[in-house]
Design a protein around this motif. Sequence first.
Motif, PDB file in Angstrom:
ATOM      1  N   THR A  23      29.558  -7.392 -43.654  1.00 51.62           N
ATOM      2  CA  THR A  23      30.229  -8.694 -43.644  1.00 51.62           C
ATOM      3  C   THR A  23      31.664  -8.580 -43.158  1.00 51.62           C
ATOM      4  N   VAL A  24      32.406  -7.607 -43.680  1.00 50.73           N
ATOM      5  CA  VAL A  24      33.808  -7.483 -43.265  1.00 50.73           C
ATOM      6  C   VAL A  24      33.916  -6.945 -41.837  1.00 50.73           C
ATOM      7  N   LEU A  25      32.933  -6.157 -41.395  1.00 49.66           N
ATOM      8  CA  LEU A  25      32.899  -5.740 -39.997  1.00 49.66           C
ATOM      9  C   LEU A  25      32.689  -6.950 -39.095  1.00 49.66           C
ATOM     10  N   SER A  26      31.774  -7.819 -39.479  1.00 47.93           N
ATOM     11  CA  SER A  26      31.511  -9.010 -38.660  1.00 47.93           C
ATOM     12  C   SER A  26      32.724  -9.924 -38.623  1.00 47.93           C
ATOM     13  N   GLN A  27      33.465 -10.005 -39.723  1.00 47.45           N
ATOM     14  CA  GLN A  27      34.687 -10.817 -39.743  1.00 47.45           C
ATOM     15  C   GLN A  27      35.720 -10.267 -38.765  1.00 47.45           C
ATOM     16  N   PHE A  28      35.829  -8.937 -38.703  1.00 46.22           N
ATOM     17  CA  PHE A  28      36.746  -8.321 -37.747  1.00 46.22           C
ATOM     18  C   PHE A  28      36.311  -8.644 -36.320  1.00 46.22           C
ATOM     19  N   LEU A  29      35.013  -8.518 -36.036  1.00 46.91           N
ATOM     20  CA  LEU A  29      34.511  -8.802 -34.688  1.00 46.91           C
ATOM     21  C   LEU A  29      34.761 -10.261 -34.312  1.00 46.91           C
ATOM     22  N   SER A  30      34.578 -11.174 -35.253  1.00 49.93           N
ATOM     23  CA  SER A  30      34.824 -12.592 -34.979  1.00 49.93           C
ATOM     24  C   SER A  30      36.298 -12.835 -34.676  1.00 49.93           C
ATOM     25  N   THR A  31      37.180 -12.162 -35.426  1.00 44.08           N
ATOM     26  CA  THR A  31      38.617 -12.298 -35.178  1.00 44.08           C
ATOM     27  C   THR A  31      38.968 -11.849 -33.768  1.00 44.08           C
ATOM     28  N   VAL A  32      38.389 -10.733 -33.338  1.00 47.54           N
ATOM     29  CA  VAL A  32      38.649 -10.222 -31.988  1.00 47.54           C
ATOM     30  C   VAL A  32      38.098 -11.183 -30.938  1.00 47.54           C
ATOM     31  N   LYS A  33      36.858 -11.606 -31.105  1.00 47.49           N
ATOM     32  CA  LYS A  33      36.169 -12.372 -30.071  1.00 47.49           C
ATOM     33  C   LYS A  33      36.641 -13.826 -29.972  1.00 47.49           C
ATOM     34  N   GLU A  34      37.237 -14.324 -31.038  1.00 45.98           N
ATOM     35  CA  GLU A  34      37.662 -15.727 -31.042  1.00 45.98           C
ATOM     36  C   GLU A  34      39.158 -15.887 -30.827  1.00 45.98           C
ATOM     37  N   GLY A  35      39.886 -14.780 -30.662  1.00 38.94           N
ATOM     38  CA  GLY A  35      41.327 -14.866 -30.522  1.00 38.94           C
ATOM     39  C   GLY A  35      41.822 -14.296 -29.203  1.00 38.94           C
ATOM     40  N   GLU A  36      43.114 -13.991 -29.178  1.00 36.00           N
ATOM     41  CA  GLU A  36      43.753 -13.498 -27.959  1.00 36.00           C
ATOM     42  C   GLU A  36      43.265 -12.105 -27.559  1.00 36.00           C
ATOM     43  N   LEU A  37      42.698 -11.375 -28.513  1.00 40.93           N
ATOM     44  CA  LEU A  37      42.228 -10.023 -28.220  1.00 40.93           C
ATOM     45  C   LEU A  37      40.918  -9.997 -27.434  1.00 40.93           C
ATOM     46  N   ALA A  38      40.254 -11.137 -27.337  1.00 38.25           N
ATOM     47  CA  ALA A  38      38.897 -11.178 -26.767  1.00 38.25           C
ATOM     48  C   ALA A  38      38.825 -10.639 -25.349  1.00 38.25           C
ATOM     49  N   GLN A  39      39.843 -10.902 -24.544  1.00 37.20           N
ATOM     50  CA  GLN A  39      39.788 -10.549 -23.134  1.00 37.20           C
ATOM     51  C   GLN A  39      40.306  -9.152 -22.817  1.00 37.20           C
ATOM     52  N   ASN A  40      40.895  -8.499 -23.818  1.00 36.36           N
ATOM     53  CA  ASN A  40      41.417  -7.151 -23.521  1.00 36.36           C
ATOM     54  C   ASN A  40      41.083  -6.145 -24.615  1.00 36.36           C
ATOM     55  N   THR A  41      39.928  -6.327 -25.258  1.00 39.32           N
ATOM     56  CA  THR A  41      39.523  -5.405 -26.324  1.00 39.32           C
ATOM     57  C   THR A  41      38.042  -5.079 -26.213  1.00 39.32           C
ATOM     58  N   VAL A  42      37.730  -3.808 -26.313  1.00 41.94           N
ATOM     59  CA  VAL A  42      36.348  -3.335 -26.411  1.00 41.94           C
ATOM     60  C   VAL A  42      36.171  -2.739 -27.797  1.00 41.94           C
ATOM     61  N   VAL A  43      35.142  -3.184 -28.500  1.00 40.83           N
ATOM     62  CA  VAL A  43      34.865  -2.682 -29.842  1.00 40.83           C
ATOM     63  C   VAL A  43      33.463  -2.088 -29.861  1.00 40.83           C
ATOM     64  N   ALA A  44      33.351  -0.895 -30.378  1.00 43.30           N
ATOM     65  CA  ALA A  44      32.040  -0.247 -30.534  1.00 43.30           C
ATOM     66  C   ALA A  44      31.888   0.191 -31.976  1.00 43.30           C
ATOM     67  N   PHE A  45      30.664   0.221 -32.458  1.00 45.60           N
ATOM     68  CA  PHE A  45      30.441   0.840 -33.757  1.00 45.60           C
ATOM     69  C   PHE A  45      29.106   1.567 -33.773  1.00 45.60           C
ATOM     70  N   THR A  46      29.062   2.586 -34.601  1.00 46.64           N
ATOM     71  CA  THR A  46      27.848   3.355 -34.840  1.00 46.64           C
ATOM     72  C   THR A  46      27.818   3.714 -36.315  1.00 46.64           C
ATOM     73  N   GLY A  47      26.780   4.380 -36.749  1.00 54.44           N
ATOM     74  CA  GLY A  47      26.721   4.895 -38.113  1.00 54.44           C
ATOM     75  C   GLY A  47      26.853   6.406 -38.089  1.00 54.44           C
ATOM     76  N   ASP A  48      27.461   6.963 -39.131  1.00 53.39           N
ATOM     77  CA  ASP A  48      27.562   8.424 -39.169  1.00 53.39           C
ATOM     78  C   ASP A  48      26.202   9.060 -39.422  1.00 53.39           C
ATOM     79  N   HIS A  49      25.356   8.361 -40.165  1.00 58.12           N
ATOM     80  CA  HIS A  49      23.992   8.836 -40.444  1.00 58.12           C
ATOM     81  C   HIS A  49      23.234   7.712 -41.133  1.00 58.12           C
ATOM     82  N   ASN A  50      21.947   7.833 -41.180  1.00 53.51           N
ATOM     83  CA  ASN A  50      21.113   6.922 -41.955  1.00 53.51           C
ATOM     84  C   ASN A  50      21.236   7.299 -43.424  1.00 53.51           C
TER      85      ASN A  50
END
Length: 686
Positions: A519-546
Amino acid sequence: MRPDLNRNDYLFYSLKKAFALYFFFIALMTLGRAVFTVYFAPPALFEQFQWDLLKAFYMGWRYDTIVASYLLAPLILGSILLSLIKSRRLANGFFFLCRIFYFWALTLVLFFIVADLGFYSFFQDHLNVLFFGLMEDDTVAVLKSIWKNYPAGYFLAGVGFFLFVFHKLVKSVFASFEGERSLFQRGAGKLILMSAFSLALLAGGARGGYNYYVLSPKYADFSTSLFINQAALNGMITFEQAYKLRQRRNVAAFKIEEEMGYTRGIHEAFSDYLGFDTTPTDQSQLVNLLQRRTGLNDELEKRKPHVVVFVMESFGGNWLQYNSEEFDFLGPLKAHIDEDIYFKNFISSENGTIGSLMVLASNLPPRPGARFLSESRYMQLPLPSAAHLPYKEKGYETRFVYGGKLGWRGIGKYFQIQDYHHVEGESHIKKALALKGDVGNEWGLYDEHLFKHIEKKLEKAQRPQFMLVLTTSNHPPFDTPEYFHPPGQLSIPDKLRPRISREEDLFLKRFRAFQYSNTVLSQFLSTVKEGELAQNTVVAFTGDHNFWGFMSYGLDESYLKYQVPFYVYAPEEIRPKSFDHKKLGSHEDIFPTLYNLTLSGAPYVAFGENLFSLNPSYAIGSGSAAGEEGMFYKGNNYAWETIPRIKEKTDQRLEKVSKAYRSSVSVADFYLRQIYKKFHSLEEKE
């Protein structure tokens, strides 16, 4: 008056003690196997694999006999020697020492049983090389997590009970030697016969039987049920195997390429890895062939987007198939996964956090059985392949951020040596955000604070940022803030309930932490994608393990078991127009993919593949590899049923997969040795 005893009496009296102890050792280890089976077995297993389960307990008895035989060897050999000397005083002294030795031997066996059960609950495997890392982990935090999530009081009471039983048992078995007549009268022949018989039993037991081959762990692979095969083994057998592997591969002179079959020299491995004949190149110059470069892109030169890579604690990709309205652990993150770039057939490089983090940070594949870079002789070695360097050389400000303590596994020092501009941990974030009170647990800050810190750094940035970020919240003891309100339900779906092999309340607590982190990861992604950072930010995520402890995986799910996500958000202008989201990949592929997405004309060293390219890719894990041909796993070849599910073992050799795996780990190990040699030769000159 005490009877005058002959040598046969002494030997028979002593061997009875050995047999009594043998049966107790076997009973203890069988009890451990029974607890293991009842506690972790999927419910349907007892109906579907009854005969296999019986065979597992039979083989388990043989493996347990190996352990018991080694432990009983001092008693049996001492008994034979004692019978030759024929001294009551010496016998009593020997039995007193045995009382101490076998109390601790039984305690050691109990420790391994308990440790193995605990280890399996986290890693769904018996004790292996990860256990060494677990012992080197934050011990206090581990103990606190256990205390919160498990009935530790009952556990300690149970251990205390067993120790009391052990004390009474060895005291009874090794009581003072007054002597008693045996069934055997005097006679050297009888003494030799008894001695030979006991030694024959000991030798057979130590080998697991009297077959031509010693009973090794590989013979436990007899059932189509992975759990049944696991039930046959015990933690002591697998620990010994892991210890030998660790010792063998941590010797400075050890060369992985030789074990991988490259007996004719490292040029053969380089040729396989690079796809052309490298023999004309001098060995000292081979590492120069690993240099790559991204394509030229004027848009990227002007834009220079921020790049943020999150390594999410315990984000298992396989669980996504169970997400639903009633079991909504993804929450609003699902919308981001659906609309952005997501590779679903992606696995972790290692089965633990530190191992996966080192693969990501170094751009090197996992080297099976070797110590992790931050804890090896390479811990103070600056790597030209380090993930952040291509960004740093392009003018980026580089930052490693961890939601926990930088002293954990020495990662703070390691990333400083790799020359990041900033290395920040829990204390830095607390100070920057002026946090007070309950803001996390023993492992680190709640993820929301970590994301807020990253968000502020991006908003205030004066130049392009590269950040590698490791989270902590989705980790035992699965704590979440009291004020967290879940965005969706968490009711176990009917199709998942039969597969759960643990307590449902702990299962739901684990997924509540997962839900919070997502949930808090998605909130961060929404902040990036809906604000001034959207056009100059690349965000990636993975998991360290299952995470595995709540469900047993079948043989066909051997690849699914290690699935983690690889997600990328990129502005529309630089996002690839097309890509194959079904491509196989692992952690070593993340940065080659991001370099080619975000950097123009940038040189780099990496062993993975750009997943946006048309080149074939391979998923390289710790001791496993997969490609379009199939999967190599635990020494066996498997064909695909439909990717990512495998069929049963096949005799067909997976040439391309084998070559990709063997060559990459061999070349990576050689690369490390060469960089280490060059670095220290430069130090000596200075």
